[in-house]
Design a protein around this motif. Sequence first.
Motif, mmCIF file in Angstrom:
data_model
loop_
_atom_site.group_PDB
_atom_site.id
_atom_site.type_symbol
_atom_site.label_atom_id
_atom_site.label_comp_id
_atom_site.label_asym_id
_atom_site.label_seq_id
_atom_site.Cartn_x
_atom_site.Cartn_y
_atom_site.Cartn_z
ATOM 1 N N MET A 1 -9.909 15.939 -6.966
ATOM 2 C CA MET A 1 -10.399 14.890 -6.447
ATOM 3 C C MET A 1 -9.144 14.006 -5.631
ATOM 4 N N LYS A 2 -9.439 13.764 -4.422
ATOM 5 C CA LYS A 2 -8.355 13.084 -3.642
ATOM 6 C C LYS A 2 -8.217 11.661 -4.242
ATOM 7 N N ILE A 3 -6.941 11.146 -4.464
ATOM 8 C CA ILE A 3 -6.713 9.794 -5.015
ATOM 9 C C ILE A 3 -6.435 8.937 -3.856
ATOM 10 N N GLN A 4 -7.196 8.088 -3.537
ATOM 11 C CA GLN A 4 -6.849 7.159 -2.444
ATOM 12 C C GLN A 4 -6.329 5.803 -2.869
ATOM 13 N N SER A 5 -5.951 5.057 -2.266
ATOM 14 C CA SER A 5 -5.338 3.653 -2.794
ATOM 15 C C SER A 5 -6.282 2.531 -2.571
ATOM 16 N N VAL A 6 -6.139 1.357 -3.318
ATOM 17 C CA VAL A 6 -7.122 0.334 -3.043
ATOM 18 C C VAL A 6 -6.672 -0.458 -1.682
ATOM 19 N N PHE A 7 -5.415 -0.184 -1.289
ATOM 20 C CA PHE A 7 -4.895 -0.657 -0.041
ATOM 21 C C PHE A 7 -5.567 0.029 1.431
ATOM 22 N N ASP A 8 -6.272 1.019 1.111
ATOM 23 C CA ASP A 8 -6.473 1.791 2.090
ATOM 24 C C ASP A 8 -7.959 1.381 2.842
ATOM 25 N N ALA A 9 -8.175 1.518 4.075
ATOM 26 C CA ALA A 9 -9.375 0.971 4.507
ATOM 27 C C ALA A 9 -10.695 1.456 3.789
ATOM 28 N N SER A 10 -10.651 2.655 3.268
ATOM 29 C CA SER A 10 -11.780 3.390 2.535
ATOM 30 C C SER A 10 -12.278 2.657 1.224
ATOM 31 N N PHE A 11 -11.370 1.637 0.725
ATOM 32 C CA PHE A 11 -11.703 0.921 -0.446
ATOM 33 C C PHE A 11 -12.703 -0.240 -0.008
ATOM 34 N N ALA A 12 -12.687 -0.653 1.194
ATOM 35 C CA ALA A 12 -13.391 -1.987 1.628
ATOM 36 C C ALA A 12 -15.056 -1.834 1.223
ATOM 37 N N PRO A 13 -15.598 -0.729 1.011
ATOM 38 C CA PRO A 13 -17.239 -0.886 0.791
ATOM 39 C C PRO A 13 -17.150 -1.303 -0.917
ATOM 40 N N TYR A 14 -16.127 -0.893 -1.385
ATOM 41 C CA TYR A 14 -16.091 -1.149 -2.892
ATOM 42 C C TYR A 14 -15.612 -2.318 -3.602
ATOM 43 N N GLY A 15 -14.679 -2.919 -2.755
ATOM 44 C CA GLY A 15 -14.066 -4.339 -3.258
ATOM 45 C C GLY A 15 -13.025 -4.479 -2.188
ATOM 46 N N LYS A 16 -12.070 -5.490 -2.838
ATOM 47 C CA LYS A 16 -10.826 -5.992 -1.866
ATOM 48 C C LYS A 16 -9.591 -6.341 -2.922
ATOM 49 N N VAL A 17 -8.400 -6.219 -2.277
ATOM 50 C CA VAL A 17 -7.254 -6.594 -2.912
ATOM 51 C C VAL A 17 -7.192 -8.276 -2.766
ATOM 52 N N ILE A 18 -6.892 -8.917 -3.795
ATOM 53 C CA ILE A 18 -6.719 -10.445 -3.858
ATOM 54 C C ILE A 18 -5.385 -10.568 -4.149
ATOM 55 N N LYS A 19 -4.856 -11.541 -3.348
ATOM 56 C CA LYS A 19 -3.655 -12.049 -3.426
ATOM 57 C C LYS A 19 -3.577 -13.498 -3.727
ATOM 58 N N GLY A 20 -2.170 -14.122 -4.014
ATOM 59 C CA GLY A 20 -1.995 -15.412 -4.183
ATOM 60 C C GLY A 20 -2.222 -16.069 -5.489
ATOM 61 N N PHE A 21 -1.933 -15.098 -6.364
ATOM 62 C CA PHE A 21 -2.301 -15.714 -7.830
ATOM 63 C C PHE A 21 -1.112 -15.088 -8.526
ATOM 64 N N ASP A 22 -0.293 -16.167 -9.584
ATOM 65 C CA ASP A 22 0.770 -15.512 -10.308
ATOM 66 C C ASP A 22 0.216 -14.919 -11.446
ATOM 67 N N THR A 23 0.223 -13.589 -11.559
ATOM 68 C CA THR A 23 -0.549 -13.105 -12.816
ATOM 69 C C THR A 23 0.693 -12.596 -13.814
ATOM 70 N N ALA A 24 1.877 -13.253 -13.504
ATOM 71 C CA ALA A 24 2.990 -12.548 -14.603
ATOM 72 C C ALA A 24 2.768 -12.952 -16.053
ATOM 73 N N ALA A 25 2.084 -14.197 -16.628
ATOM 74 C CA ALA A 25 1.751 -14.620 -18.071
ATOM 75 C C ALA A 25 0.800 -13.508 -18.485
ATOM 76 N N LEU A 26 -0.182 -13.495 -17.336
ATOM 77 C CA LEU A 26 -1.359 -12.593 -17.834
ATOM 78 C C LEU A 26 -0.865 -11.321 -18.185
ATOM 79 N N GLN A 27 -0.155 -10.831 -17.532
ATOM 80 C CA GLN A 27 0.650 -9.325 -17.670
ATOM 81 C C GLN A 27 1.398 -9.318 -18.974
ATOM 82 N N ALA A 28 2.068 -10.315 -19.077
ATOM 83 C CA ALA A 28 3.151 -10.245 -20.444
ATOM 84 C C ALA A 28 2.126 -10.333 -21.725
ATOM 85 N N GLU A 29 1.060 -11.141 -21.807
ATOM 86 C CA GLU A 29 0.220 -11.413 -22.802
ATOM 87 C C GLU A 29 -0.505 -9.978 -23.293
ATOM 88 N N MET A 30 -0.883 -9.064 -22.000
ATOM 89 C CA MET A 30 -1.358 -7.915 -21.967
ATOM 90 C C MET A 30 -0.616 -6.897 -22.849
#
Length: 209
Positions: free
Chosen positions: A1-30
Amino acid sequence: MKIQSVFDASFAPYGKVIKGFDTAALQAEMEKLPCPDGAVVYVPAEGALEQLPIMKEFTDQLYGGMPIQIGYCNGDNHVMNCLEYHRDSELNLACTDMILLLGKEGDIDFEKFEYDTAKVEAFLAPKGTLVEVYATTLHYAPINAGGKFRCVVVLPRGTNTELTFKPDPAGESRLLTHTNKWLLAHAESPEAKNGAVVALKGENPVVNV
């Protein structure tokens, strides 16, 4: 199975990348939460994550004030097994590299309640990436991308909790297994053995990266 990227245009029908949020604390807690070997753990709402300031940011800025829950899906997984959809978007924060196997609700044959797994596409979400997975996107537990995965899962409050009613077996609600969770299982999956509707036809995709 071909592995694409969420940054590729082919991801657009499924969702989008969201920017502008500081998720460092969330990642640390995870990093403190369970991540089993050879299994997957899913918790719809995790207090340690919901007490962080980003809970309000997600509530206000990404869900327009709707009540939400922040949970997680962690573990060790190489096989799809099932696909699910909700009546709303889901946010996924990749706390490790991880692969999402995605399809389109519009490709479900609702006359036969069947979906052809050959239509599934794979997308790599690199560590630190926040994505919105649209309500019309079929998805399930992430797949390993070089090691076990850790994924924050944000949904409207109550999603994936126990049903408080008996679904109508005659219509689409036959796919309901939990609140706001319509599930399509593959015959080989543990979920099918536990009574979920077998609606995935074709191979049960396995990804080894």
